[in-house]
Design a protein around this motif. Structure first.
Motif, short mmCIF file in Angstrom:
data_model
loop_
_atom_site.label_atom_id
_atom_site.label_comp_id
_atom_site.label_asym_id
_atom_site.label_seq_id
_atom_site.Cartn_x
_atom_site.Cartn_y
_atom_site.Cartn_z
N MET A 87 4.50 -12.48 3.17
CA MET A 87 3.69 -11.80 2.03
C MET A 87 3.29 -12.88 1.06
N ASN A 88 4.23 -13.99 0.87
CA ASN A 88 4.09 -15.07 -0.18
C ASN A 88 2.70 -15.89 0.22
N SER A 89 2.54 -15.92 1.57
CA SER A 89 1.28 -16.59 2.15
C SER A 89 0.04 -15.64 2.28
N TRP A 90 0.23 -14.62 2.51
CA TRP A 90 -0.95 -13.71 2.63
C TRP A 90 -1.47 -13.08 1.50
N GLY A 91 -0.67 -12.72 0.69
CA GLY A 91 -1.14 -12.42 -0.64
C GLY A 91 -2.32 -13.16 -1.15
N PRO A 92 -2.00 -14.55 -1.24
CA PRO A 92 -3.01 -15.36 -2.27
C PRO A 92 -4.10 -15.39 -1.23
N MET A 94 -5.68 -13.09 0.03
CA MET A 94 -6.29 -11.92 -0.26
C MET A 94 -6.78 -11.94 -1.79
N HIS A 95 -6.45 -13.12 -2.68
CA HIS A 95 -6.51 -13.52 -3.86
C HIS A 95 -5.70 -12.44 -4.72
N GLN A 96 -4.53 -12.14 -4.10
CA GLN A 96 -3.67 -11.11 -4.83
C GLN A 96 -2.16 -11.79 -4.92
N SER A 97 -1.21 -11.40 -5.60
CA SER A 97 0.09 -11.79 -5.54
C SER A 97 1.16 -10.52 -5.52
N TYR A 98 2.01 -10.61 -4.68
CA TYR A 98 2.85 -9.47 -4.51
C TYR A 98 4.25 -9.70 -4.84
N ALA A 99 4.89 -8.75 -5.78
CA ALA A 99 6.47 -9.02 -6.18
C ALA A 99 7.16 -8.25 -5.18
N VAL A 141 12.80 -0.58 4.41
CA VAL A 141 13.87 -2.00 4.19
C VAL A 141 12.98 -2.86 3.35
N ALA A 142 11.70 -2.42 2.89
CA ALA A 142 11.23 -3.46 1.72
C ALA A 142 10.04 -3.10 1.34
N MET A 143 9.83 -3.49 0.08
CA MET A 143 8.59 -2.91 -0.62
C MET A 143 7.94 -4.12 -1.48
N TYR A 144 6.57 -4.32 -1.33
CA TYR A 144 6.09 -5.30 -2.41
C TYR A 144 4.70 -4.49 -3.14
N ASN A 145 4.92 -5.06 -4.33
CA ASN A 145 3.80 -4.38 -5.08
C ASN A 145 2.69 -5.33 -5.94
N GLY A 152 -10.74 -5.74 -11.93
CA GLY A 152 -10.50 -6.58 -10.62
C GLY A 152 -9.57 -7.57 -10.56
N ASN A 153 -8.87 -7.98 -11.61
CA ASN A 153 -7.69 -8.94 -11.73
C ASN A 153 -6.59 -8.19 -11.60
N GLY A 154 -5.31 -8.90 -11.51
CA GLY A 154 -4.08 -8.17 -11.52
C GLY A 154 -2.84 -9.33 -11.42
N THR A 155 -1.73 -8.66 -11.20
CA THR A 155 -0.81 -9.80 -11.13
C THR A 155 0.60 -9.02 -10.21
N ALA A 156 1.35 -9.82 -9.85
CA ALA A 156 2.77 -9.17 -9.23
C ALA A 156 3.56 -8.73 -10.20
N SER A 157 4.23 -7.58 -9.89
CA SER A 157 4.93 -6.72 -10.86
C SER A 157 5.86 -5.94 -10.05
N THR A 158 7.14 -5.89 -10.64
CA THR A 158 8.21 -4.91 -10.20
C THR A 158 7.92 -3.72 -10.57
N ASN A 159 7.50 -3.49 -11.56
CA ASN A 159 6.80 -1.98 -12.25
C ASN A 159 5.70 -1.54 -11.77
N ILE A 160 5.43 -0.69 -11.24
CA ILE A 160 4.33 -0.24 -10.32
C ILE A 160 3.37 0.41 -11.37
N GLY A 161 2.38 -0.14 -11.58
CA GLY A 161 1.24 0.44 -12.58
C GLY A 161 0.41 1.64 -12.16
N GLU A 162 -0.20 2.09 -13.09
CA GLU A 162 -1.34 3.12 -12.48
C GLU A 162 -2.38 2.65 -11.34
N TYR A 163 -2.74 1.28 -11.58
CA TYR A 163 -3.48 0.68 -10.74
C TYR A 163 -2.84 -0.12 -9.70
#
Length: 211
Positions: A87-92, A94-99, A141-145, A152-163
């Protein structure tokens, strides 16, 4: 005089023969005793060797049983680390970052009927699992958000947002399945991910023989 000398010689020969017989008997007894001692020593060594081999076999059997027990658990910390690395390598890419989320981070955790959302709205039960096993339809067993925004931009967060784009990695009927939720209202609704890279890598990691 001649008779006396002859008698003396005869007596001496008899005594010499008697001494020889006694010495031969003693040597025979000594040899027999040494042979018996050697046999007992050899028998003791054989018994000790057999006992040692038996203990080694029991220890080996116990170790094999422990390995088998560990291998029967579908999820473990080694696999968790493999998923984390992916997830740490795949997210970027996709121009995304997962927590990575934990049960305490998940805002819908512990809801009605122990659900953490539903599978395509059918009310299937979800629950966290540390081993990949449990009595739920989906043992997570695992979740990533990743929280995105309308811009269109965003950020990794452990608080799941509306989008958001949230992945749940679970075992369903013993088989690995990667689910995704992007619902913006009405709770979390999960569907199988259409991202082939995520699904194939999750299947590879979840089904690997790592202990």
């Amino acid at each position: 005089m001649h008779k006396i000398i002859t008698s003396t010689l005869t007596l001496g020969a008899a005594l010499f023969l008697l001494a020889g017989c006694s010495s031969s008997s003693s040597s025979s007894k000594t040899a027999s005793s040494s042979s018996t001692t050697a046999k007992k020593s050899s028998s003791a060594q054989t018994s000790s060797s057999t006992s040692s081999q038996s203990r080694q076999a029991e220890t080996s059997s116990a170790s094999s049983s422990q390995v088998a027990a560990t291998s029967s658990t579908p999820w473990n910390s080694a696999k968790a680390q493999q998923l984390r690395s992916f997830m740490n390598s795949w997210g970027p890419s996709m121009h995304q970052s997962y927590a990575e989320l934990s049960p305490g981070d998940y805002q819908w955790f512990g809801g009605v009927n122990n659900t953490i959302g539903s599978y395509e709205g059918d009310g299937s039960t979800f629950e966290w699992s540390t081993t990949g096993t449990g009595n739920y339809d989906y043992n997570v067993v695992a979740m990533y958000n990743y929280n995105k925004s309308p811009q269109g931009n965003g950020t990794a967060s452990t608080n799941i947002g509306e989008y958001h784009i949230t992945y749940a990695f679970a075992y369903h009927n013993g088989q690995p399945v990667a689910l995704v939720s992007q619902s913006t209202n009405g709770g979390m609704v999960w569907t199988p991910t259409k991202n082939a890279t995520v699904q194939s890598n999750w299947a590879r990691i979840a089904g690997s023989a790592t202990n």
